[in-house]
Scaffold this motif. Structure first.
Motif, PDB file in Angstrom:
ATOM      1  N   MET A  30     -38.472  38.632 -52.456  1.00 35.53           N
ATOM      2  CA  MET A  30     -39.233  37.446 -52.006  1.00 35.53           C
ATOM      3  C   MET A  30     -39.771  37.711 -50.597  1.00 35.53           C
ATOM      4  N   ASP A  31     -40.933  38.302 -50.528  1.00 38.09           N
ATOM      5  CA  ASP A  31     -41.424  38.755 -49.216  1.00 38.09           C
ATOM      6  C   ASP A  31     -42.726  38.043 -48.816  1.00 38.09           C
ATOM      7  N   TYR A  73     -33.958  38.574 -54.008  1.00 38.71           N
ATOM      8  CA  TYR A  73     -33.554  39.220 -52.746  1.00 38.71           C
ATOM      9  C   TYR A  73     -33.818  38.223 -51.625  1.00 38.71           C
ATOM     10  N   PHE A  75     -31.623  38.073 -48.539  1.00 38.10           N
ATOM     11  CA  PHE A  75     -31.252  38.568 -47.204  1.00 38.10           C
ATOM     12  C   PHE A  75     -30.651  39.957 -47.356  1.00 38.10           C
ATOM     13  N   ARG A  82     -32.997  40.986 -37.287  1.00 39.00           N
ATOM     14  CA  ARG A  82     -33.961  39.957 -36.840  1.00 39.00           C
ATOM     15  C   ARG A  82     -33.363  39.122 -35.708  1.00 39.00           C
ATOM     16  N   ARG A 205     -42.723  48.851 -51.426  1.00 37.39           N
ATOM     17  CA  ARG A 205     -41.503  49.639 -51.199  1.00 37.39           C
ATOM     18  C   ARG A 205     -40.305  48.865 -51.732  1.00 37.39           C
TER      19      ARG A 205
HETATM   20  C1  IPE Z   1     -36.931  42.743 -47.994  1.00 32.83           C
HETATM   21  O1  IPE Z   1     -37.923  42.258 -47.172  1.00 32.83           O
HETATM   22  C2  IPE Z   1     -35.738  41.857 -47.949  1.00 32.83           C
HETATM   23  C3  IPE Z   1     -35.900  40.516 -48.494  1.00 32.83           C
HETATM   24  C4  IPE Z   1     -36.964  40.034 -49.064  1.00 32.83           C
HETATM   25  C5  IPE Z   1     -34.757  39.694 -48.402  1.00 32.83           C
HETATM   26  P1  IPE Z   1     -38.111  42.781 -45.674  1.00 32.83           P
HETATM   27  O2  IPE Z   1     -39.258  42.027 -45.127  1.00 32.83           O
HETATM   28  O3  IPE Z   1     -36.821  42.702 -44.948  1.00 32.83           O
HETATM   29  O4  IPE Z   1     -38.446  44.311 -45.922  1.00 32.83           O
HETATM   30  P2  IPE Z   1     -39.233  45.360 -45.016  1.00 32.83           P
HETATM   31  O5  IPE Z   1     -38.583  45.359 -43.658  1.00 32.83           O
HETATM   32  O6  IPE Z   1     -40.658  44.911 -44.948  1.00 32.83           O
HETATM   33  O7  IPE Z   1     -39.098  46.657 -45.749  1.00 32.83           O
END
Ligand code: IPE
Ligand code: IPE
Ligand code: MG
Length: 251
Positions: A30-31, A73, A75, A82, A205
């Protein structure tokens, strides 16, 4: 005008899902919450709040479609890097989510589960998670795995440690570990591997997600930021999945 830059993933809204070929296990990174908020000149936490709304919609849709497992996903083991305010607000949001959404999730027959080392989460997060898991363990709807303080590498290391800790000195000398033995000690023991891993937000990724389990998962990427992700986007990902040929190394 011919739009050659349009992503094929998102270009076709007219499709029909094959309801006999719904993935059993969908995993989602979930980004994009932070970028969603930034675009609106809002603090990042607003993005995380908006992301929770998407979770609600997607769980319902998974239940409707008959998806058995949904791993989210939420955390990663790396997200502790962070700023403290953001980490604290994410943890607060988790507790709020579990308290506020519990009744509806339970009514919808959702099994609330978690994967990851939750012992490092604030105490109130742990209690809410354990409570929610216990109360929904006998439900029959989609199993929602919340990946919290989850990292694929640490999961594999933990699995090895747990496997080895059950063995005596003599057994250790002669042991030959098999995939099946190790899998029993993963957080996902007893669950099928994800059929499809979805990552919105444009990143392509894996970010330490389900490293063991993704061996033969189909990947689906989209530029949509998680707070903007809809039921239709999920359906598109599933449709795409249904039109792929999974060979698992065969021909
Ligand atoms: C991956 O996203 C983790 C979650 C979604 C919880 P991040 O934003 O932390 O990943 P990177 O740093 O772009 O690889
Ligand atoms: C994903 O959104 C949520 C978590 C990792 C907790 P991000 O917070 O990574 O959002 P971006 O990637 O910065 O846009
Ligand atoms: Mg991100």
């Amino acid at each position: 005008m011919l739009n050659i830059f349009k992503k094929t993933n998102n270009s076709n809204d007219n499709f029909e899902l094959d309801y006999n070929n719904i993935p059993k296990h969908i995993a989602i990174i979930m980004d994009g919450n932070g970028r969603w908020a930034k675009k609106k000149n809002l603090p990042r936490t607003f993005g995380h709040k908006a992301g929770v709304e998407t979770i609600r919609k997607i769980i319902k849709e998974c239940n409707k479609l008959g998806v058995k497992y949904l791993t989210l996903y939420a955390f990663s083991t790396e997200n502790w890097k962070r700023p403290a305010e953001e980490v604290n607000s994410l943890m607060g949001l988790l507790v709020e989510y579990l308290k506020k959404e519990f009744d509806e999730l339970n009514r919808n027959d959702v099994v609330i589960n978690y994967i990851g080392d939750i012992s490092k989460l604030p105490h109130n997060c742990q209690t809410e998670l354990v409570k929610a898991k216990e109360k929904t363990i006998n439900n029959n709807g989609v199993v929602m795995n919340l990946a919290l303080n989850y990292g694929g590498r640490s999961e594999i290391i933990n699995a090895f440690n747990s496997l080895l800790s059950n063995l005596s000195g003599e057994e250790l000398k002669n042991i030959s570990i098999t995939e099946e033995m190790l899998e029993k000690h993963l957080y996902t023991a007893g669950m099928p591997d994800p059929d499809i891993i979805i990552r919105p937000s444009g990143e392509q990724r894996i970010s330490n997600f389900l490293l063991w389990q993704c061996a033969y998962s189909e990947f689906w990427y989209s530029d949509i930021l998680w707070p903007d992700f809809t039921e239709k986007d999920l359906q598109k990902a599933i449709y795409d999945y249904q039109n792929r040929e999974r060979r698992f190394g065969g021909i």
